[in-house]
Design an enzyme around this catalytic site. Structure first.
Site, PDB file in Angstrom:
ATOM      1  N   ASP A  14       0.859  -1.171   0.000  1.00  0.00           N
ATOM      2  CA  ASP A  14       0.000   0.000   0.000  1.00  0.00           C
ATOM      3  C   ASP A  14       0.907   1.236   0.000  1.00  0.00           C
ATOM      4  O   ASP A  14       2.107   1.139   0.278  1.00  0.00           O
ATOM      5  CB  ASP A  14      -0.897  -0.038   1.237  1.00  0.00           C
ATOM      6  CG  ASP A  14      -1.728   1.216   1.393  1.00  0.00           C
ATOM      7  OD1 ASP A  14      -2.405   1.618   0.434  1.00  0.00           O
ATOM      8  OD2 ASP A  14      -1.667   1.825   2.488  1.00  0.00           O
ATOM      9  N   ASP A  16      -0.150   5.191   0.940  1.00  0.00           N
ATOM     10  CA  ASP A  16      -0.376   6.155   2.020  1.00  0.00           C
ATOM     11  C   ASP A  16      -0.559   5.432   3.354  1.00  0.00           C
ATOM     12  O   ASP A  16      -1.445   4.599   3.497  1.00  0.00           O
ATOM     13  CB  ASP A  16      -1.622   7.000   1.725  1.00  0.00           C
ATOM     14  CG  ASP A  16      -1.502   7.743   0.404  1.00  0.00           C
ATOM     15  OD1 ASP A  16      -0.497   8.447   0.218  1.00  0.00           O
ATOM     16  OD2 ASP A  16      -2.406   7.608  -0.451  1.00  0.00           O
ATOM     17  N   ASP A 176      -1.751  -0.938   5.817  1.00  0.00           N
ATOM     18  CA  ASP A 176      -2.013  -0.442   7.169  1.00  0.00           C
ATOM     19  C   ASP A 176      -3.489  -0.359   7.514  1.00  0.00           C
ATOM     20  O   ASP A 176      -3.825   0.042   8.635  1.00  0.00           O
ATOM     21  CB  ASP A 176      -1.408   0.959   7.331  1.00  0.00           C
ATOM     22  CG  ASP A 176      -2.177   2.017   6.558  1.00  0.00           C
ATOM     23  OD1 ASP A 176      -2.753   2.916   7.184  1.00  0.00           O
ATOM     24  OD2 ASP A 176      -2.226   1.929   5.320  1.00  0.00           O
TER      25      ASP A 176
END
Length: 231
Positions: A14, A16, A176
């Site tokens: 991922d 951001d 996240d």
């Protein structure tokens, strides 16, 4: 739960909240767009809590917060255009690459192919990665250019695996947020939680094969070349 990392042949990161702490830049781009429309701007903590679903959802959440959830399509299009302009003008002037990420991707280069799988649209994601000095480490960037592609849908991960010539269970998703790990589950990819990121607190433990507290833990797990039991 016991999972074997020896099956992993590539890694999907991922963007951001996983590779880059981009919240300050996203806040700046959002507030620049809202300012042009004469609308309220928002502080960093609130904007950070909205990150993960791409800019259209980010804008939608901002509008809903000020009671404009029924805002017309034309306003949303203008805000998105201004958001993109602001992002491309300064992709990473306020944020930063998370500590340990550069060392991680340098160590993985030549060992395992890496891709980025993000709900950020591909042109914006590539601009941010280039500004961060990370674009050259990845084989491809799979962005959420259409709503149906965005995580938690499995589409981007499946496309990444196919492009690499792999089966989905050979592609490790590192992210996240619940969206990342739910997408991995839907695609039948193993998943590692980047516990330093924005949405880690909201991830159900049942979705996590590995919980990483720092980037170097991923390298240690891969180097161990053995079965790891979830903590």
């Amino acid at each position: 739960m016991t999972t074997d990392l020896r099956r992993v042949r590539a890694i999907a990161f991922d963007l951001d909240g996983t590779l880059i702490d981009s919240a300050p830049d996203i806040q700046h781009a959002l507030n620049a767009a809202l300012k042009k429309a004469g609308l309220e701007r928002f502080d960093l903590d609130l904007v950070r809590s909205w990150i993960g679903d791409g800019p259209d959802m980010l804008i939608g959440r901002a509008l809903a917060h000020i009671g404009l959830e029924e805002a017309d399509h034309e306003l949303r299009v203008r805000l998105r255009r201004w958001f993109d302009v602001a992002t491309l003008a300064a992709p990473l002037s306020l944020g930063s690459v998370y500590p340990g990420i550069v060392a991680l991707v340098e160590a993985l280069r030549g060992r395992l192919p890496m891709v980025v799988v993000t709900n950020k649209p591909t042109p914006l994601a590539r601009a941010v990665l280039e500004a961060a000095g990370l674009l050259g480490f990845v084989e491809a960037v799979h962005g959420g250019d259409m709503p149906a592609q965005r995580k938690p849908a499995p589409d981007l991960l499946l496309a990444a695996a196919q492009r690499l010539g792999l089966h989905a269970p050979e592609l490790l998703m590192v992210g996240d947020s619940p969206l990342d790990l739910r997408a991995a589950q839907a695609a039948h990819c193993p998943a590692a939680l980047a516990a330093w990121g924005y949405g880690a607190h909201a991830v159900d433990a049942s979705l996590v094969s590995w919980r990483l507290h720092a980037p170097d833990e991923l390298l240690a797990l891969l180097s161990a070349d053995q079965k790891i039991t979830q903590d």
